[in-house]
Design a protein around this motif. Structure first.
Motif, PDB file in Angstrom:
ATOM      1  N   ARG A   5      -6.076 -13.318  14.517  1.00 19.82           N
ATOM      2  CA  ARG A   5      -6.614 -13.398  13.149  1.00 19.82           C
ATOM      3  C   ARG A   5      -5.944 -12.368  12.235  1.00 19.82           C
ATOM      4  O   ARG A   5      -5.617 -12.647  11.096  1.00 19.82           O
ATOM      5  N   GLY A   8      -2.516 -13.587  11.403  1.00 20.95           N
ATOM      6  CA  GLY A   8      -2.559 -14.688  10.458  1.00 20.95           C
ATOM      7  C   GLY A   8      -2.816 -14.217   9.046  1.00 20.95           C
ATOM      8  O   GLY A   8      -2.152 -14.616   8.098  1.00 20.95           O
ATOM      9  N   SER A   9      -3.793 -13.296   8.882  1.00 21.79           N
ATOM     10  CA  SER A   9      -4.095 -12.815   7.544  1.00 21.79           C
ATOM     11  C   SER A   9      -2.942 -11.997   6.979  1.00 21.79           C
ATOM     12  O   SER A   9      -2.646 -12.049   5.785  1.00 21.79           O
ATOM     13  N   LEU A  11       0.218 -12.503   7.652  1.00 18.79           N
ATOM     14  CA  LEU A  11       1.247 -13.467   7.271  1.00 18.79           C
ATOM     15  C   LEU A  11       0.935 -14.057   5.907  1.00 18.79           C
ATOM     16  O   LEU A  11       1.825 -14.219   5.064  1.00 18.79           O
ATOM     17  N   VAL A  12      -0.343 -14.373   5.681  1.00 13.43           N
ATOM     18  CA  VAL A  12      -0.738 -14.930   4.382  1.00 13.43           C
ATOM     19  C   VAL A  12      -0.453 -13.934   3.269  1.00 13.43           C
ATOM     20  O   VAL A  12       0.042 -14.295   2.196  1.00 13.43           O
ATOM     21  N   ARG A  13      -0.737 -12.654   3.519  1.00 15.52           N
ATOM     22  CA  ARG A  13      -0.472 -11.642   2.494  1.00 15.52           C
ATOM     23  C   ARG A  13       1.017 -11.502   2.215  1.00 15.52           C
ATOM     24  O   ARG A  13       1.435 -11.291   1.069  1.00 15.52           O
ATOM     25  N   ASP A  14       1.838 -11.618   3.282  1.00 16.38           N
ATOM     26  CA  ASP A  14       3.288 -11.552   3.082  1.00 16.38           C
ATOM     27  C   ASP A  14       3.771 -12.744   2.259  1.00 16.38           C
ATOM     28  O   ASP A  14       4.650 -12.605   1.397  1.00 16.38           O
ATOM     29  N   VAL A  15       3.208 -13.916   2.529  1.00 15.15           N
ATOM     30  CA  VAL A  15       3.575 -15.099   1.742  1.00 15.15           C
ATOM     31  C   VAL A  15       3.192 -14.904   0.284  1.00 15.15           C
ATOM     32  O   VAL A  15       3.920 -15.312  -0.626  1.00 15.15           O
ATOM     33  N   ASP A  16       2.056 -14.247   0.049  1.00 17.30           N
ATOM     34  CA  ASP A  16       1.647 -13.970  -1.336  1.00 17.30           C
ATOM     35  C   ASP A  16       2.702 -13.134  -2.060  1.00 17.30           C
ATOM     36  O   ASP A  16       2.990 -13.356  -3.246  1.00 17.30           O
ATOM     37  N   GLU A  19       5.595 -15.291  -2.991  1.00 17.84           N
ATOM     38  CA  GLU A  19       5.267 -16.132  -4.143  1.00 17.84           C
ATOM     39  C   GLU A  19       5.359 -15.333  -5.447  1.00 17.84           C
ATOM     40  O   GLU A  19       5.771 -15.873  -6.480  1.00 17.84           O
ATOM     41  N   SER A  39      -0.036  -9.008  -7.269  1.00 17.82           N
ATOM     42  CA  SER A  39      -0.649  -9.536  -6.046  1.00 17.82           C
ATOM     43  C   SER A  39      -2.064  -9.014  -5.824  1.00 17.82           C
ATOM     44  O   SER A  39      -2.776  -9.502  -4.942  1.00 17.82           O
ATOM     45  N   ARG A  41      -2.903  -6.025  -4.726  1.00 20.43           N
ATOM     46  CA  ARG A  41      -2.963  -5.281  -3.468  1.00 20.43           C
ATOM     47  C   ARG A  41      -2.601  -3.815  -3.680  1.00 20.43           C
ATOM     48  O   ARG A  41      -2.018  -3.436  -4.706  1.00 20.43           O
TER      49      ARG A  41
END
Length: 266
Positions: A5, A8-9, A11-16, A19, A39, A41
Motif C-alpha cells: 500500500r 502504491g501511494s 507511486l501515485v504521488r510520483d505520477v502527480d 503531471e 502538487s 505537497r
C-alpha cells in the motif's frame, strides 16, 4: 500488505509530480518550490521524490537553473506506448489494403534518420517482405520515408539531408539490363518529390530503393494534425508496377481512415 500500500501511494504521488511537469507552465522547467505548491505537497518530500525520479531518467534537472523537466526515459516510454497503440489500431485497416491489392502492407514511422516498420500485414504471395519490422531503411529513396518528410519545411529537410545524406547526391541502385547509370537523387529533386506528395496525398517509388521493387505510401495524421506514420505497400514491379497510381489512391483513402480513427482534424 502494508508495504504494497505504501509503494502504491508513493507511486501515485510520483505520477502527480510528472503531471505537474506536463502543465503548460512547466514548458521551461519548474523549481522544487513551485512543483510543491502546484502538487500541494511538502517541499522536502517533493525534493526527495524528484531526486529519485531523476535517477530513473523520468525527470531531468538543469544544473544552472535547477529547474526540473520530463526526462528522456519518460519520452521513450510515451513513444513506445503511442507506437504500440498506433500499430494495434491500424491493423484492421492494413488488412483492408491486403484484401484489395493482395500485396503486403506496412505501417512505418521515422526514428533517428531511418524508416522503421511497426507492423506488417502479409499477402498470400511468396514475396512478402518478411523481416522488415524493426529494421531501419533509408528515408530518401523509399515512399514511406518521403511521406514522413513531406510536411517539413525546406530548411528542416535540408538539415536532414546534410545530416543523413552527407549533403551529397544520393545514389540510386543500378538496374539489371540497363546500360545507363540512374541519375542520383539530389536535394532539389527530393524537394520536388515532397511537393508532389503534398499535392497528391501519396508517393510512389519505382526501383529507387531496390531493383525490381516498387511501392506506394500515404500519410497517417495524429490528433494534432501532424504526420505520425505512413502506410506502405511494396511489391515486385511485375505485379504492382502497372497499377501504382490506383494503389496509391486507395492507400491514401485507407490512411485517411486511420487518421480519422486517431482523431485527426479535417
Amino acid at each position: 500488505m502494508a508495504n504494497q500500500r505504501t509503494y502504491g501511494s508513493g507511486l501515485v504521488r510520483d505520477v502527480d509530480l510528472l503531471e505537474v511537469l506536463a502543465l503548460p507552465e512547466a514548458r521551461d522547467g519548474l523549481g522544487v518550490s513551485r512543483i510543491a505548491e502546484l502538487s500541494g505537497r511538502d517541499k522536502a518530500q517533493v525534493s526527495r521524490a524528484l531526486a529519485t525520479l531523476a535517477d530513473a531518467g523520468l525527470v531531468s534537472r538543469d544544473e544552472h537553473t535547477r529547474a526540473y523537466r520530463p526526462g528522456w526515459r519518460l519520452f521513450a516510454l510515451a513513444t513506445h506506448a503511442t507506437e504500440t497503440h498506433l500499430a494495434h489500431l491500424a491493423a484492421p485497416f492494413l488488412r483492408t489494403i491486403v484484401a484489395r491489392l493482395n500485396e503486403t502492407t506496412h505501417l512505418c514511422v521515422l526514428r533517428a534518420g531511418q524508416v522503421f516498420t511497426l507492423r506488417s500485414e502479409l499477402a498470400s504471395h511468396a514475396f512478402r517482405g518478411l523481416g522488415w519490422e524493426g529494421v531501419g531503411v533509408d528515408p530518401f529513396t523509399t515512399s514511406p520515408g518521403r511521406v514522413l518528410l513531406s510536411e517539413w519545411d525546406e530548411e528542416t529537410v535540408g538539415q536532414w539531408w546534410r545530416t543523413f545524406a552527407g549533403g551529397a547526391a544520393h545514389p540510386l541502385p543500378d538496374l539489371p539490363g540497363s546500360t545507363q547509370e540512374p541519375p542520383p537523387l539530389t536535394l532539389d529533386r527530393l524537394a520536388g518529390k515532397l511537393a508532389g506528395i503534398r499535392k497528391r496525398g501519396y508517393e510512389t517509388v519505382d526501383e529507387e530503393f531496390e531493383p525490381g521493387l516498387v511501392g506506394v505510401s500515404a500519410p497517417v495524421y495524429g490528433f494534432r494534425g501532424d504526420i505520425v506514420a505512413a502506410v506502405n505497400v511494396s511489391a515486385p514491379k511485375s505485379r504492382l508496377g502497372g497499377r501504382l497510381p490506383a494503389a496509391g489512391r486507395f492507400t491514401r483513402t485507407v490512411a485517411d481512415r486511420i487518421s480519422a480513427a486517431l482523431g485527426a482534424p479535417g
